[in-house]
Motif scaffolding. Sequence first.
Motif, PDB file in Angstrom:
ATOM      1  N   TYR A 131      54.522  33.881  52.306  1.00  8.83           N
ATOM      2  CA  TYR A 131      53.615  34.400  53.309  1.00  8.83           C
ATOM      3  C   TYR A 131      53.365  35.848  52.917  1.00  8.83           C
ATOM      4  O   TYR A 131      54.305  36.565  52.562  1.00  8.83           O
ATOM      5  CB  TYR A 131      54.218  34.364  54.713  1.00  8.83           C
ATOM      6  N   ASN A 132      52.099  36.252  52.961  1.00  7.91           N
ATOM      7  CA  ASN A 132      51.715  37.617  52.611  1.00  7.91           C
ATOM      8  C   ASN A 132      50.727  38.157  53.632  1.00  7.91           C
ATOM      9  O   ASN A 132      49.947  37.393  54.207  1.00  7.91           O
ATOM     10  CB  ASN A 132      51.031  37.665  51.237  1.00  7.91           C
ATOM     11  N   CYS A 133      50.746  39.459  53.811  1.00 13.74           N
ATOM     12  CA  CYS A 133      49.735  40.147  54.609  1.00 13.74           C
ATOM     13  C   CYS A 133      49.731  41.608  54.168  1.00 13.74           C
ATOM     14  O   CYS A 133      50.567  42.038  53.375  1.00 13.74           O
ATOM     15  CB  CYS A 133      50.000  40.017  56.110  1.00 13.74           C
ATOM     16  N   VAL A 134      48.776  42.348  54.699  1.00 15.56           N
ATOM     17  CA  VAL A 134      48.690  43.778  54.428  1.00 15.56           C
ATOM     18  C   VAL A 134      48.603  44.512  55.762  1.00 15.56           C
ATOM     19  O   VAL A 134      47.895  44.071  56.667  1.00 15.56           O
ATOM     20  CB  VAL A 134      47.477  44.129  53.536  1.00 15.56           C
ATOM     21  N   ALA A 142      45.122  38.039  44.598  1.00 12.72           N
ATOM     22  CA  ALA A 142      44.308  37.669  45.758  1.00 12.72           C
ATOM     23  C   ALA A 142      45.064  37.898  47.061  1.00 12.72           C
ATOM     24  O   ALA A 142      44.480  38.305  48.068  1.00 12.72           O
ATOM     25  CB  ALA A 142      43.871  36.204  45.644  1.00 12.72           C
ATOM     26  N   PHE A 143      46.391  37.696  47.063  1.00 17.59           N
ATOM     27  CA  PHE A 143      47.177  37.850  48.282  1.00 17.59           C
ATOM     28  C   PHE A 143      47.324  39.304  48.714  1.00 17.59           C
ATOM     29  O   PHE A 143      47.828  39.583  49.797  1.00 17.59           O
ATOM     30  CB  PHE A 143      48.546  37.166  48.177  1.00 17.59           C
ATOM     31  N   VAL A 144      46.845  40.225  47.908  1.00 18.84           N
ATOM     32  CA  VAL A 144      46.769  41.638  48.293  1.00 18.84           C
ATOM     33  C   VAL A 144      45.324  42.010  48.641  1.00 18.84           C
ATOM     34  O   VAL A 144      45.059  42.607  49.683  1.00 18.84           O
ATOM     35  CB  VAL A 144      47.307  42.558  47.171  1.00 18.84           C
ATOM     36  N   LEU A 145      44.403  41.628  47.783  1.00 18.55           N
ATOM     37  CA  LEU A 145      43.016  42.067  47.943  1.00 18.55           C
ATOM     38  C   LEU A 145      42.305  41.419  49.140  1.00 18.55           C
ATOM     39  O   LEU A 145      41.598  42.100  49.880  1.00 18.55           O
ATOM     40  CB  LEU A 145      42.238  41.808  46.652  1.00 18.55           C
ATOM     41  N   TRP A 146      42.478  40.122  49.354  1.00 25.91           N
ATOM     42  CA  TRP A 146      41.805  39.472  50.485  1.00 25.91           C
ATOM     43  C   TRP A 146      42.277  40.058  51.820  1.00 25.91           C
ATOM     44  O   TRP A 146      41.445  40.441  52.648  1.00 25.91           O
ATOM     45  CB  TRP A 146      41.992  37.963  50.418  1.00 25.91           C
TER      46      TRP A 146
END
Length: 167
Positions: A51-54, A118-122
């Motif tokens: 799971y990723n988010c910013v 992608a899990f950082v940029l999106w």
Amino acid sequence: MTRTFISIGSNIEREHHIHVAMTELKKLGVHFEVSRIFEAEPVGFSGPNFYNCVVALETSLSLSVLQQTLKQLELDYGRAPDAKKNQSRTLDLDILLYGNVQQNSLPTLPRADIYKFAFVLWPMAEIAPDMKIPGEDRTILQLWNEFGTEQALWPVDVIFEGSHESL
């Protein structure tokens, strides 16, 4: 106050660790924003999906204190002190941007992960689409729209208080 962007990732007890990371990061500043949660396959090794988010927030902490605080949070929540880059982890917290700071020393800023994953940029495109990365002419949304690497990534229905609902 300095606006900073921090990536959060976990593939061990994912919901729990993403939630505690958000709770802890809210204590470090004001104007807290968080992207949706995304699920992504591990990059560079086999293991459970992440799971990723910013998160974006404004903080009065210096860059060095913020970096030390994030590393301590990783340790406090079960990350081994000698953890390798490409392995499963309870919590991974990385500073992506810290104001307009550009530096090659650790932590390297802007963090190269912005351009590679992608899990950082999106997630960044969700919370700061019109922002430009220091030293970059294109907006984050333009970078996302031009992102060409195929990486398996999808939003999940795990919603935490204060999370961003849509792009």
